[in-house]
Design an enzyme around this catalytic site. Structure first.
Site, PDB file in Angstrom:
ATOM      1  N   ASP A   1       2.338   8.092   4.651  1.00 40.53           N
ATOM      2  CA  ASP A   1       1.627   9.208   5.290  1.00 40.53           C
ATOM      3  C   ASP A   1       2.394   9.759   6.481  1.00 40.53           C
ATOM      4  OD1 ASP A   1       1.165   7.014   6.952  1.00 40.53           O
ATOM      5  OD2 ASP A   1      -0.849   7.650   7.499  1.00 40.53           O
TER       6      ASP A   1
ATOM      7  N   ARG B   1       0.139 -15.855  16.159  1.00 41.91           N
ATOM      8  CA  ARG B   1      -1.101 -15.088  16.250  1.00 41.91           C
ATOM      9  C   ARG B   1      -1.763 -15.072  14.878  1.00 41.91           C
ATOM     10  NH1 ARG B   1      -0.209  -9.802  14.184  1.00 41.91           N
ATOM     11  NH2 ARG B   1      -2.164  -9.117  15.091  1.00 41.91           N
TER      12      ARG B   1
ATOM     13  N   ARG C   1       0.621 -15.855  11.758  1.00 46.72           N
ATOM     14  CA  ARG C   1       1.945 -15.223  11.800  1.00 46.72           C
ATOM     15  C   ARG C   1       2.776 -15.859  12.912  1.00 46.72           C
ATOM     16  NH1 ARG C   1       1.627 -11.023   8.362  1.00 46.72           N
ATOM     17  NH2 ARG C   1      -0.442 -10.133   7.965  1.00 46.72           N
TER      18      ARG C   1
ATOM     19  N   ASP D   1       7.102   6.448   6.139  1.00 45.02           N
ATOM     20  CA  ASP D   1       6.179   5.748   5.247  1.00 45.02           C
ATOM     21  C   ASP D   1       5.308   6.756   4.500  1.00 45.02           C
ATOM     22  OD1 ASP D   1       4.626   6.528   7.421  1.00 45.02           O
ATOM     23  OD2 ASP D   1       3.307   4.791   7.286  1.00 45.02           O
TER      24      ASP D   1
ATOM     25  N   SER E   1      -1.525   4.836   4.048  1.00 49.16           N
ATOM     26  CA  SER E   1      -0.332   4.767   4.886  1.00 49.16           C
ATOM     27  C   SER E   1       0.834   4.089   4.184  1.00 49.16           C
ATOM     28  CB  SER E   1      -0.688   4.050   6.192  1.00 49.16           C
ATOM     29  OG  SER E   1       0.348   4.161   7.133  1.00 49.16           O
TER      30      SER E   1
END
EC number: 5.4.2.3
Length: 574
Positions: A308, A521, A530, A306, A94
């Protein structure tokens, strides 16, 4: 165990994903990974051994061969338990750098792999070679799978240099258990989702071919566009950053089949490395134009996908040369506004909701709830959560800020819209909109064509779109900790449960800032926490992020020096 050497992530996709991260280069030697066969299929298993104590690098795909082979086995078993329905396997990393690779498994309706099978997939990827045969036999026994029944698997890949070998490993895993495999070669991830659903609906969703995919989207787009290629402030010109990935190739194929209905200049179409200084993630995170960007007039619409092509963001530069981003939040609000207006024109009473995560900008949430009057739901990070919540509405709109998202119409909504189309021309337009949307998963090209349709319909340029609301300044930090698992959350990851006292401290800090909001989180992939912060001004946002980051460092086992006040070295944590 293999888990020592690979990271299993639940990424924000509608698929189960295994990503082998770049740091695997530095791991060095591993234990023997000779691959034991499932009874009767030794020949295929021998093709995907990894030699004892081999050095793992991304120029040697043997390690990933083993994982991909097992995922082919898993997909075959999954198809059998679903009565022979098609399962998809996509070889891609990805938005990750070109040396990375991974695999995404797609269930029959185009959705992510069922949660109970995510754990089965994880265990299968990590089981010792000496236990593999017994482990597969246990999966068959526990799930009462008829190994003699039909099994069908579709396989696709992106254009990374190591993807062809990995696709072959997946296919060999299918063949080893006597499953039927159809290889599509280089396709976008959304295309493979489309093929899976089209095949399982026996063509009702579309034809499960590349031409069928192009035909459905182009027909809908050009029907909606008609001869009106420009309208008001809307101009028929677009710069398309293909991230040197498969999306660039497929956009060029679209343009060959379109009748000059959209003027597109494709850049980063394969001459450079995938996602390197280009693509949706680069543009979103770096807040900068991609490499290879031509000189264009101010306010020219530009779009980045992006690697993919399942994410899309828009951007432009103003007449002062300042970069401006129109991300997934902006796309969601544009779509929701348009659909609400269309429902009124169609005189239809259907429930519509917009689903976001805690990362959605507060400015967008206020606009949706207070101006558009559309119900807003917040769910934990991850497309599987957004998709599930969106299914609860007649029309569910969801986009993550990173540009991954789509719109889902319930069967009830489609029936009512179709019935209304007999007498209401606006309902006919709405039916074409449904055909333009890839409801199975975020589809960068489909979403782009939808945005172009809406902007043309409204007669808007990027200035009009940007003017709908003001984004709040926001900042994300990563704080290194000894163990990320000390952080647990609730309320869609917006409230920290442990360590005790951290949330109370965050609330106290946030109360000092106008329009302040912050949450923390744990990372899903590394020992970092994060931090997200937003406030009324950029300086206040940086200060809030700094204070919350230091709270995490102090109360959650931070590693290394504390953050230094904004304006000095806080950027090192971004």
């Amino acid at each position: 165990m293999l888990s020592t050497y690979i990271n299993v992530l639940k990424l924000s996709t509608l698929t189960f994903s295994l990503w082998v991260l770049r740091r695997i280069d530095r791991i060095g030697r591993i234990h023997s990974m000779s691959f034991l066969t499932v009874a009767g299929f030794l020949a295929y298993s021998k093709l995907h051994r990894v030699l004892s104590r081999i050095i793992i690098t991304f120029h040697s795909a043997e390690f990933l061969d083993s994982v991909m082979y097992r995922m082919g086995v898993l997909a075959t078993l999954r198809s059998r338990i679903r009565g022979g329905a098609v399962i998809g396997v996509m070889v891609t990393a990805s938005h990750n750098p070109e040396p990375d690779n991974g695999v995404k498994l797609i269930d029959p309706k185009g959705e992510m792999l069922e949660a109970s099978w995510e754990s089965i997939a994880t265990d299968l990827a990590n089981v010792e070679d000496s236990e593999l045969e017994a482990h597969v036999a246990k999966i068959i026994s526990d799930n009462k799978i008829d190994v003699g029944s039909s099994s069908n698997v579709f396989v696709g890949m992106d254009n990374r240099y190591h993807s062809p070998r990995l696709l072959k490993a997946v296919a060999d895993g299918v063949i080893a258990l006597k499953g039927n495999v159809r290889e599509f070669g280089i396709v976008t991830t959304p295309m493979l989702h489309f093929f899976v659903v089209a095949a399982n609906t026996r063509g009702a969703y579309g034809q499960p071919t590349e031409e069928g995919y192009y035909r459905k989207l182009i027909t809908a787009f050009e029907t909606l566009r008609g001869d009106k290629l420009e309208n008001g402030n809307y101009r028929n010109k677009l710069i398309f950053d293909g991230a040197n990935g498969v999306g660039a190739r497929k956009m060029l194929q679209f343009l060959k089949r379109m009748h000059n209905s959209l003027q597109v200049e494709v850049i980063n179409k394969g001459d450079g490395k995938i996602n390197e200084n280009c693509g949706a993630d680069h543009v979103k995170v770096k807040q900068a134009v991609p490499i290879g960007m031509p000189i264009v007039e101010p306010y020219t619409r530009c779009v980045s996908v992006d690697g993919d092509a399942d994410r899309v963001v828009y951007f432009f530069t103003d007449d002062a040369g300042h970069f401006r981003l129109l991300d997934g939040d902006r796309i969601a609000t544009l779509v929701a506004d348009y659909l609400m207006d269309m429902l009124k024109r169609c005189d239809l009473d259907l429930s519509m909701g917009l689903v976001q995560t805690a990362y959605a900008n507060g400015g967008s949430t206020d606009y949706i709830a207070n101006t558009l009057k559309v119900p807003v739901a917040c769910v934990p990070t991850g497309v599987k959560h957004l998709h599930h919540k969106a299914l609860q509405y007649d029309i569910g709109v969801y986009f993550e800020a990173n540009g991954h998202g789509t719109i889902i119409f319930s069967d009830n909504a489609k029936c009512l819209i179709k019935a209304q189309s007999e007498t209401n021309p606006n309902a006919k337009i709405l039916l074409q909109i449904i055909d333009l949307i890839n409801e199975t998963v975020g589809d960068a090209i489909s979403d782009m064509l939808l945005v172009e349709t809406i902007l043309n319909s409204k007669g808007w340029d990027v200035k009009d779109w940007l003017a709908t609301y003001d984004d709040l300044p926001n900042l994300q930090l990563k704080i290194k900790v000894q163990d990320r698992n000390v952080i647990t959350t609730t309320d869609a990851e917006r409230v920290c449960v442990t360590p005790v006292g951290l949330q109370e401290a965050i609330d106290k800090v946030v109360s000092n800032y106008k329009r302040g909001r912050a949450f923390v989180r744990p990372s899903g992939t590394e020992d970092v926490v994060r931090v997200y912060a937003e406030a009324a001004t950029k300086d206040e946002t940086e200060s809030l992020a700094y204070e919350v980051g230091n709270l995490v460092h102090q109360l959650a086992g931070g590693v290394g020096p504390e953050l230094i006040h904004p304006g000095k070295t806080i950027s090192a944590h971004i």
